[in-house]
Design an enzyme around this catalytic site. Structure first.
Site, PDB file in Angstrom:
ATOM      1  N   ARG A 139      -8.514  -0.446   4.546  1.00 27.60           N
ATOM      2  CA  ARG A 139      -7.636   0.509   3.884  1.00 27.60           C
ATOM      3  C   ARG A 139      -6.283  -0.118   3.567  1.00 27.60           C
ATOM      4  O   ARG A 139      -5.602   0.282   2.648  1.00 27.60           O
ATOM      5  CB  ARG A 139      -7.422   1.746   4.764  1.00 27.60           C
ATOM      6  CG  ARG A 139      -8.655   2.632   4.955  1.00 27.60           C
ATOM      7  CD  ARG A 139      -8.243   3.937   5.598  1.00 27.60           C
ATOM      8  NE  ARG A 139      -6.991   4.387   5.014  1.00 27.60           N
ATOM      9  CZ  ARG A 139      -5.895   4.673   5.753  1.00 27.60           C
ATOM     10  NH1 ARG A 139      -5.937   4.549   7.053  1.00 27.60           N
ATOM     11  NH2 ARG A 139      -4.794   5.055   5.158  1.00 27.60           N
ATOM     12  N   VAL A 187       7.645   7.873  16.610  1.00 30.14           N
ATOM     13  CA  VAL A 187       7.314   8.484  15.316  1.00 30.14           C
ATOM     14  C   VAL A 187       6.014   9.290  15.372  1.00 30.14           C
ATOM     15  O   VAL A 187       5.945  10.407  14.871  1.00 30.14           O
ATOM     16  CB  VAL A 187       7.239   7.405  14.215  1.00 30.14           C
ATOM     17  CG1 VAL A 187       6.847   8.029  12.866  1.00 30.14           C
ATOM     18  CG2 VAL A 187       8.575   6.681  14.090  1.00 30.14           C
ATOM     19  N   ARG A 231      -5.031  10.649   3.544  1.00 28.85           N
ATOM     20  CA  ARG A 231      -3.937  11.622   3.661  1.00 28.85           C
ATOM     21  C   ARG A 231      -2.971  11.515   2.492  1.00 28.85           C
ATOM     22  O   ARG A 231      -2.426  12.507   2.004  1.00 28.85           O
ATOM     23  CB  ARG A 231      -3.135  11.373   4.927  1.00 28.85           C
ATOM     24  CG  ARG A 231      -3.889  11.516   6.221  1.00 28.85           C
ATOM     25  CD  ARG A 231      -2.925  11.367   7.356  1.00 28.85           C
ATOM     26  NE  ARG A 231      -1.861  12.341   7.226  1.00 28.85           N
ATOM     27  CZ  ARG A 231      -2.005  13.618   7.571  1.00 28.85           C
ATOM     28  NH1 ARG A 231      -3.168  14.027   8.042  1.00 28.85           N
ATOM     29  NH2 ARG A 231      -1.043  14.480   7.424  1.00 28.85           N
ATOM     30  N   CYS A 277      -6.035  13.081  11.929  1.00 33.97           N
ATOM     31  CA  CYS A 277      -5.787  11.634  11.888  1.00 33.97           C
ATOM     32  C   CYS A 277      -5.707  11.130  13.320  1.00 33.97           C
ATOM     33  O   CYS A 277      -5.200  11.822  14.202  1.00 33.97           O
ATOM     34  CB  CYS A 277      -4.477  11.355  11.154  1.00 33.97           C
ATOM     35  SG  CYS A 277      -4.001   9.632  11.225  1.00 33.97           S
ATOM     36  N   ASP A 302       4.438   1.029  12.064  1.00 35.02           N
ATOM     37  CA  ASP A 302       3.240   0.355  11.554  1.00 35.02           C
ATOM     38  C   ASP A 302       3.113  -1.080  12.051  1.00 35.02           C
ATOM     39  O   ASP A 302       2.140  -1.759  11.731  1.00 35.02           O
ATOM     40  CB  ASP A 302       3.228   0.381  10.021  1.00 35.02           C
ATOM     41  CG  ASP A 302       3.111   1.796   9.472  1.00 35.02           C
ATOM     42  OD1 ASP A 302       3.368   1.988   8.274  1.00 35.02           O
ATOM     43  OD2 ASP A 302       2.785   2.706  10.255  1.00 35.02           O
ATOM     44  N   LYS A 315       0.840  -1.218   0.000  1.00 34.08           N
ATOM     45  CA  LYS A 315       0.000   0.000   0.000  1.00 34.08           C
ATOM     46  C   LYS A 315       0.862   1.250   0.000  1.00 34.08           C
ATOM     47  O   LYS A 315       0.664   2.172  -0.790  1.00 34.08           O
ATOM     48  CB  LYS A 315      -0.920   0.024   1.211  1.00 34.08           C
ATOM     49  CG  LYS A 315      -1.604   1.386   1.442  1.00 34.08           C
ATOM     50  CD  LYS A 315      -2.464   1.383   2.672  1.00 34.08           C
ATOM     51  CE  LYS A 315      -1.776   1.638   3.946  1.00 34.08           C
ATOM     52  NZ  LYS A 315      -1.425   3.051   4.207  1.00 34.08           N
ATOM     53  N   ASN A 316       1.829   1.299   0.893  1.00 36.22           N
ATOM     54  CA  ASN A 316       2.614   2.521   1.074  1.00 36.22           C
ATOM     55  C   ASN A 316       3.645   2.746  -0.024  1.00 36.22           C
ATOM     56  O   ASN A 316       4.377   3.726  -0.005  1.00 36.22           O
ATOM     57  CB  ASN A 316       3.268   2.525   2.457  1.00 36.22           C
ATOM     58  CG  ASN A 316       2.214   2.671   3.530  1.00 36.22           C
ATOM     59  OD1 ASN A 316       1.054   3.008   3.242  1.00 36.22           O
ATOM     60  ND2 ASN A 316       2.579   2.409   4.759  1.00 36.22           N
ATOM     61  N   ARG A 363       0.032  15.146  12.476  1.00 36.87           N
ATOM     62  CA  ARG A 363       0.588  14.889  11.135  1.00 36.87           C
ATOM     63  C   ARG A 363       0.642  16.142  10.269  1.00 36.87           C
ATOM     64  O   ARG A 363      -0.012  16.220   9.227  1.00 36.87           O
ATOM     65  CB  ARG A 363      -0.163  13.759  10.449  1.00 36.87           C
ATOM     66  CG  ARG A 363      -0.153  12.472  11.278  1.00 36.87           C
ATOM     67  CD  ARG A 363      -0.819  11.318  10.590  1.00 36.87           C
ATOM     68  NE  ARG A 363      -0.022  10.742   9.523  1.00 36.87           N
ATOM     69  CZ  ARG A 363      -0.369   9.630   8.854  1.00 36.87           C
ATOM     70  NH1 ARG A 363      -1.508   9.025   9.156  1.00 36.87           N
ATOM     71  NH2 ARG A 363       0.384   9.136   7.908  1.00 36.87           N
ATOM     72  N   PRO A 364       1.429  17.133  10.654  1.00 32.61           N
ATOM     73  CA  PRO A 364       1.547  18.355   9.858  1.00 32.61           C
ATOM     74  C   PRO A 364       2.217  18.079   8.504  1.00 32.61           C
ATOM     75  O   PRO A 364       2.725  16.996   8.276  1.00 32.61           O
ATOM     76  CB  PRO A 364       2.433  19.248  10.739  1.00 32.61           C
ATOM     77  CG  PRO A 364       3.183  18.307  11.617  1.00 32.61           C
ATOM     78  CD  PRO A 364       2.315  17.099  11.813  1.00 32.61           C
ATOM     79  N   ILE A 365       2.220  19.055   7.608  1.00 31.04           N
ATOM     80  CA  ILE A 365       2.837  18.920   6.281  1.00 31.04           C
ATOM     81  C   ILE A 365       3.908  19.992   6.064  1.00 31.04           C
ATOM     82  O   ILE A 365       4.309  20.277   4.928  1.00 31.04           O
ATOM     83  CB  ILE A 365       1.756  19.024   5.188  1.00 31.04           C
ATOM     84  CG1 ILE A 365       0.883  20.262   5.432  1.00 31.04           C
ATOM     85  CG2 ILE A 365       0.903  17.750   5.126  1.00 31.04           C
ATOM     86  CD1 ILE A 365       0.064  20.702   4.298  1.00 31.04           C
ATOM     87  N   ASP A 366       4.375  20.590   7.160  1.00 29.43           N
ATOM     88  CA  ASP A 366       5.332  21.705   7.061  1.00 29.43           C
ATOM     89  C   ASP A 366       6.600  21.310   6.299  1.00 29.43           C
ATOM     90  O   ASP A 366       7.128  22.101   5.516  1.00 29.43           O
ATOM     91  CB  ASP A 366       5.695  22.208   8.476  1.00 29.43           C
ATOM     92  CG  ASP A 366       6.227  21.070   9.355  1.00 29.43           C
ATOM     93  OD1 ASP A 366       7.213  21.285  10.072  1.00 29.43           O
ATOM     94  OD2 ASP A 366       5.654  19.952   9.289  1.00 29.43           O
ATOM     95  N   LEU A 367       7.066  20.071   6.472  1.00 32.69           N
ATOM     96  CA  LEU A 367       8.301  19.666   5.803  1.00 32.69           C
ATOM     97  C   LEU A 367       8.110  19.552   4.291  1.00 32.69           C
ATOM     98  O   LEU A 367       9.015  19.840   3.509  1.00 32.69           O
ATOM     99  CB  LEU A 367       8.803  18.345   6.391  1.00 32.69           C
ATOM    100  CG  LEU A 367       9.089  18.355   7.902  1.00 32.69           C
ATOM    101  CD1 LEU A 367       9.495  16.972   8.383  1.00 32.69           C
ATOM    102  CD2 LEU A 367      10.163  19.391   8.243  1.00 32.69           C
TER     103      LEU A 367
END
Ligand code: EPZ
Length: 422
Positions: free
Chosen positions: A400, A330, A96, A120, A308, A25-26, A125-129
């Protein structure tokens, strides 16, 4: 779709037999996003029939791509007709990973508008990076009304240092930099096998990416990317989940279609708790111990112990001899399954990012809910060794990331089925 369904598990003896692992999946999700970088047809093989894959298919179609997904797991994506550069909230909120289309759309159209991914269960789970990476490549970023708008006259290669080896940020930046002018050097990059698979996919389209799988990745931008055929790597987390199923039931399972180095951290921990592990070219045999020893686990970015797999090991440690300590480094909120396991009689104490698990000889079935994908898998594993019946709700989370896990487990002798909830 399946909110009304639930999974019912009853105590099952030692699981035995062979199970084939699906494509990852990932890995398939970023690879599907990467097809947006190409104006020709991409063929992706061994694509798992997962809920998240269908969401990404909808998103690609919404952007104008031609998509065919055949019964045998072959996905054909024709990117020549892609003519839209904005990804709506309706789709992004479902998953996401949809945010991974931002890099490819920015590279292709020099402008894009993508909805911010919603909340989530496992963390903020920010997206700043991701955004810092795009800005470094020369994009102007505007975050407004719940969406990210990114615009650039052109993307120019740059040296980028990630504050944290984020998987998603690494993937998004690699994809944007693949068509940028000049060379990008991405430092403190994520080293997960899925990053390597994405880089292999892009290189097979004509990209020039070196160092994937290490913490420094060099991407020399190219003019365009062409058609390709690519087979997705096997899912190391699905593999790990079945390896734990053998350990927790004292069973004997041959897990087929895996890459050994991808499951090394999990195999090492299973040996430590008493399993017999036999490696084969594309498979691994796990024989569970008569009695499970306790252990200490600390999740880390790859090649450390995968976050995971943390929930599945918490279920395992719930029936081990002695006390185990699990530290989640994490994600800041990835112990939701502890409350549900406690409903089954597990003894777990949470202190911040650390869980102290006192093994108990007996768990008891109960009505529980999957709070996220891997939490759901952990509840199924605990149900296999619990007295009575375990009824797991909210199974859309499980779908999922696992293709009909109940069928695969029942083929190994598990007493498990999916039923319609009244
Ligand atoms: C990927 O998520 C996986 N998802 C996750 O798998 C997995 O848990 C995670 O990597 C870590 O291995 C997919 O590949 C689709 P990250 P991702 O960016 O990319 C922080 C599963 O069960 N961070 O590496 O979202 C973040 O908050 C799922 O299959 C920032 O602070 O993970 C987190 O604490 C769950 N800023 C940490 O980094 C950013 O811009 C790791 O996140 C990005 C991330």
């Amino acid at each position: 779709m399946n909110k009304q369904h639930c999974i019912v598990v009853r105590k099952s003896g030692p699981l035995e037999g062979r199970v084939r692992i699906d494509g990852a999946k990932n890995s398939v999700l970023p690879i599907m996003a990467a097809t947006l970088l190409c104006e020709q047809e991409c063929i992706i093989e061994d694509v798992p029939k997962l809920r998240d894959v269908y969401v990404m298919i909808d998103l690609l179609k919404t952007l104008g791509a031609g998509v065919e997904f055949s019964e045998d797991g072959v996905l054909r994506v024709d990117g020549s007709k892609v003519d839209k550069w904005s990804a709506p909230y309706e789709l992004v909120r479902k998953m996401r990973a949809s945010f991974l289309v931002l890099g490819p759309l920015l590279a292709r159209f020099k402008r894009t508008m993508v909805s911010m991914p919603g909340g989530c269960a496992i963390g903020t789970r920010p997206i700043d990076l991701h955004l810092k990476g795009f800005e470094a490549l020369g994009a102007k970023i505007n975050v407004e009304h719940g969406s990210v708008e990114a615009v650039a006259n052109e993307l120019v290669g740059e040296r980028i240092y990630l504050d944290f080896p984020s998987v998603g940020a690494t993937e998004n930046i690699i994809m944007a930099a693949s068509l940028a002018k000049g060379t990008t050097v991405l430092e403190n990059a994520a080293e997960e096998p899925e990053i390597v698979d994405l880089a292999n996919f892009l290189n097979s389209m004509g990209a020039d990416i070196k160092g994937a799988g290490t913490n420094t990745i060099t991407i020399k931008g190219v003019e365009r990317l062409g058609a390709t055929t690519h087979r997705v790597i096997p899912d190391r987390i699905e593999a790990g989940t079945f390896m734990v199923a053998a350990a927790i039931t004292g069973g004997d399972i041959m897990v087929d279609n895996i890459m050994l180095e991808h499951v090394k951290p999990v195999a090492a921990k299973l040996r430590e708790i008493g399993c017999t592990i036999t490696e084969f070219e594309n498979g691994i045999r796990v024989q569970g111990p008569d009695s499970i020893s306790n252990t200490t686990i600390k999740t880390l970015p790859h090649p450390g112990f995968p976050t995971d797999m943390q929930a599945q090991f918490m279920a395992l440690m719930s029936v081990a001899n002695g006390t185990s300590v699990i530290t989640e480094t994490v994600f800041e909120n990835r112990f939701m399954h502890a409350t549900e396991l406690a409903r089954m009689g597990a003894e777990i104490k949470i202190e911040g990012r650390t869980a102290v698990v006192r093994g108990t000889p007996k768990l008891a079935g109960a009505k529980v809910d999957a709070t996220d994908l891997r939490a759901g898998a952990a509840l199924i594993l605990a149900g296999l060794v619990s007295e009575g019946e375990t009824v797991i709700g909210q199974i859309h989370h499980i779908e999922r990331g696992y293709v009909h896990i109940e069928n695969k487990l029942s083929q190994l002798g598990a007493d498990i089925r999916r039923i319609q909830q009244i």
